[in-house]
Design a protein around this motif. Structure first.
Motif, mmCIF file in Angstrom:
data_model
loop_
_atom_site.group_PDB
_atom_site.id
_atom_site.type_symbol
_atom_site.label_atom_id
_atom_site.label_comp_id
_atom_site.label_asym_id
_atom_site.label_seq_id
_atom_site.Cartn_x
_atom_site.Cartn_y
_atom_site.Cartn_z
ATOM 1 N N THR A 80 6.455 -0.669 7.622
ATOM 2 C CA THR A 80 6.431 0.676 7.043
ATOM 3 C C THR A 80 7.790 1.042 6.457
ATOM 4 O O THR A 80 8.823 0.887 7.112
ATOM 5 N N VAL A 81 7.764 1.507 5.233
ATOM 6 C CA VAL A 81 8.973 1.967 4.548
ATOM 7 C C VAL A 81 8.711 3.380 4.038
ATOM 8 O O VAL A 81 7.705 3.624 3.378
ATOM 9 N N ARG A 82 9.584 4.292 4.348
ATOM 10 C CA ARG A 82 9.428 5.676 3.907
ATOM 11 C C ARG A 82 10.402 5.964 2.766
ATOM 12 O O ARG A 82 11.599 5.669 2.874
ATOM 13 N N VAL A 83 9.883 6.516 1.682
ATOM 14 C CA VAL A 83 10.737 6.910 0.560
ATOM 15 C C VAL A 83 11.451 8.201 0.940
ATOM 16 O O VAL A 83 10.815 9.218 1.220
ATOM 17 N N VAL A 86 0.856 -1.185 0.000
ATOM 18 C CA VAL A 86 0.000 0.000 0.000
ATOM 19 C C VAL A 86 0.891 1.234 0.000
ATOM 20 O O VAL A 86 1.785 1.357 0.843
ATOM 21 N N THR A 87 0.670 2.127 -0.947
ATOM 22 C CA THR A 87 1.417 3.385 -0.958
ATOM 23 C C THR A 87 0.483 4.520 -0.568
ATOM 24 O O THR A 87 -0.703 4.507 -0.886
ATOM 25 N N SER A 88 1.033 5.501 0.120
ATOM 26 C CA SER A 88 0.213 6.613 0.586
ATOM 27 C C SER A 88 1.103 7.749 1.047
ATOM 28 O O SER A 88 2.234 7.530 1.494
ATOM 29 N N ARG A 89 0.591 8.962 0.926
ATOM 30 C CA ARG A 89 1.223 10.058 1.641
ATOM 31 C C ARG A 89 0.924 9.894 3.123
ATOM 32 O O ARG A 89 0.034 9.141 3.507
ATOM 33 N N MET A 137 -0.587 10.159 6.619
ATOM 34 C CA MET A 137 -1.926 10.493 7.094
ATOM 35 C C MET A 137 -1.952 10.290 8.603
ATOM 36 O O MET A 137 -1.527 9.252 9.105
ATOM 37 N N SER A 138 -2.436 11.282 9.315
ATOM 38 C CA SER A 138 -2.397 11.232 10.776
ATOM 39 C C SER A 138 -3.239 10.094 11.329
ATOM 40 O O SER A 138 -4.460 10.093 11.214
ATOM 41 N N GLY A 139 -2.567 9.090 11.901
ATOM 42 C CA GLY A 139 -3.260 8.041 12.631
ATOM 43 C C GLY A 139 -3.787 6.888 11.812
ATOM 44 O O GLY A 139 -3.899 5.769 12.320
ATOM 45 N N VAL A 140 -4.128 7.109 10.547
ATOM 46 C CA VAL A 140 -4.804 6.071 9.771
ATOM 47 C C VAL A 140 -3.893 4.874 9.530
ATOM 48 O O VAL A 140 -4.246 3.727 9.821
ATOM 49 N N LEU A 141 -2.709 5.114 9.021
ATOM 50 C CA LEU A 141 -1.818 4.015 8.660
ATOM 51 C C LEU A 141 -1.148 3.375 9.870
ATOM 52 O O LEU A 141 -0.551 2.310 9.747
ATOM 53 N N SER A 142 -1.231 4.022 11.014
ATOM 54 C CA SER A 142 -0.652 3.435 12.228
ATOM 55 C C SER A 142 -1.704 2.715 13.063
ATOM 56 O O SER A 142 -1.413 2.232 14.152
ATOM 57 N N GLY A 143 -2.935 2.615 12.553
ATOM 58 C CA GLY A 143 -4.010 1.952 13.278
ATOM 59 C C GLY A 143 -3.933 0.442 13.178
ATOM 60 O O GLY A 143 -3.061 -0.134 12.515
ATOM 61 N N SER A 144 -4.881 -0.214 13.813
ATOM 62 C CA SER A 144 -4.880 -1.678 13.889
ATOM 63 C C SER A 144 -5.053 -2.343 12.528
ATOM 64 O O SER A 144 -4.593 -3.469 12.318
ATOM 65 N N ASP A 145 -5.718 -1.665 11.587
ATOM 66 C CA ASP A 145 -5.924 -2.260 10.264
ATOM 67 C C ASP A 145 -4.605 -2.503 9.534
ATOM 68 O O ASP A 145 -4.531 -3.338 8.634
ATOM 69 N N PHE A 146 -3.570 -1.768 9.918
ATOM 70 C CA PHE A 146 -2.284 -1.883 9.229
ATOM 71 C C PHE A 146 -1.193 -2.420 10.155
ATOM 72 O O PHE A 146 -0.003 -2.244 9.883
ATOM 73 N N SER A 147 -1.604 -3.096 11.227
ATOM 74 C CA SER A 147 -0.630 -3.565 12.216
ATOM 75 C C SER A 147 0.311 -4.631 11.659
ATOM 76 O O SER A 147 1.419 -4.818 12.170
ATOM 77 N N ARG A 148 -0.102 -5.334 10.614
ATOM 78 C CA ARG A 148 0.738 -6.392 10.046
ATOM 79 C C ARG A 148 1.690 -5.873 8.972
ATOM 80 O O ARG A 148 2.492 -6.625 8.426
#
Length: 225
Positions: free
Chosen positions: A69-72, A50-53, A55-66
């Motif tokens: 994270t890689v930052r370009v 999943v790529t994304s700019r 976003m406060s809180g969304v990508l660090s939530g439980s839905d993405f716990s697995r």
């Protein structure tokens, strides 16, 4: 088509299917639904990127716990200079472009992003800025938008269809300007990212085009992108 779907299904069953979801931050009002589908279904069936700019809180939530994270990373000075030298035709052009970055800190910061650097270089070349005229972020975005809208107009014309007022670059630019104003005026000035139909309709009414422009024409534009 059916053969492609069969191929994807076979790859999924064999655990070889990799799905790339690009631009999660652009999901708008579907963001919550998509996040739920990712955590309850896709995570268990396919390999997923999943790529994304940010976003406060969304990508660090439980839905993405697995997820890992890689930052370009942004370009450093040496890397940016290498890109510029490969794109521009002469050392004078390189020096002129780099001088503008030095004189405009906001533009300099923007071009640390590889994509935005290439957009800026494209605008710089296509707009005749090799004579050293001033370039800024507003002009880069404005000229880039004009280019995309004119390409959309030409694409529609090349299909053999008459170019209606709604497909003309000038009309679309006016509507997008009105839409941006309406979006940024929402939520007491905090703005929204999701352009739902009522907002689009309000923007169309607000820009007061010389001819009628309907929501159907807007949807035709969306379909052609």
């Amino acid at each position: 088509d059916a053969p492609a779907l069969e191929l994807f299904e076979l790859a999924r069953q064999q655990g070889r299917l990799l799905v790339l979801l690009d631009g999660f931050d652009e999901a708008g009002h579907l963001e919550r639904e998509l996040a739920t589908q990712i955590s309850t279904m896709l995570n268990n069936e396919v390999f997923l990127i999943v790529t994304s700019r940010e976003m406060s809180g969304v990508l660090s939530g439980s839905d993405f716990s697995r997820f890992r994270t890689v930052r370009v990373k942004e370009l450093n000075e040496v890397q940016r200079k290498q890109v510029i030298e490969r794109r521009l035709p002469s050392s004078e052009a390189v020096e002129s472009f780099c001088t503008q970055l030095t004189l405009n800190p906001a533009l300099c910061m923007m071009t640390r992003n590889p994509l935005l650097l290439n957009v800026t270089l494209s605008v710089y070349e296509s707009s005749g800025d090799l004579d050293g005229r001033a370039l800024n972020r507003g002009r880069v975005y404005g000229l880039a938008l004009d280019g995309m809208l004119h390409n959309l107009e030409k694409k529609h014309a090349s299909s053999g269809l008459a170019v209606s007022e709604g497909i003309r670059a000038s009309s679309l630019r006016a509507i997008l300007k009105s839409l941006a104003f309406e979006a940024h005026s929402q939520r007491e000035g905090r703005g929204i990212r999701d352009f739902r139909r009522p907002l689009v309709e309000k923007a169309i009414r607000s820009c007061r085009l010389s001819t009628d422009f309907s929501i159907d024409e807007w949807e035709a534009v969306e379909d052609s992108i």
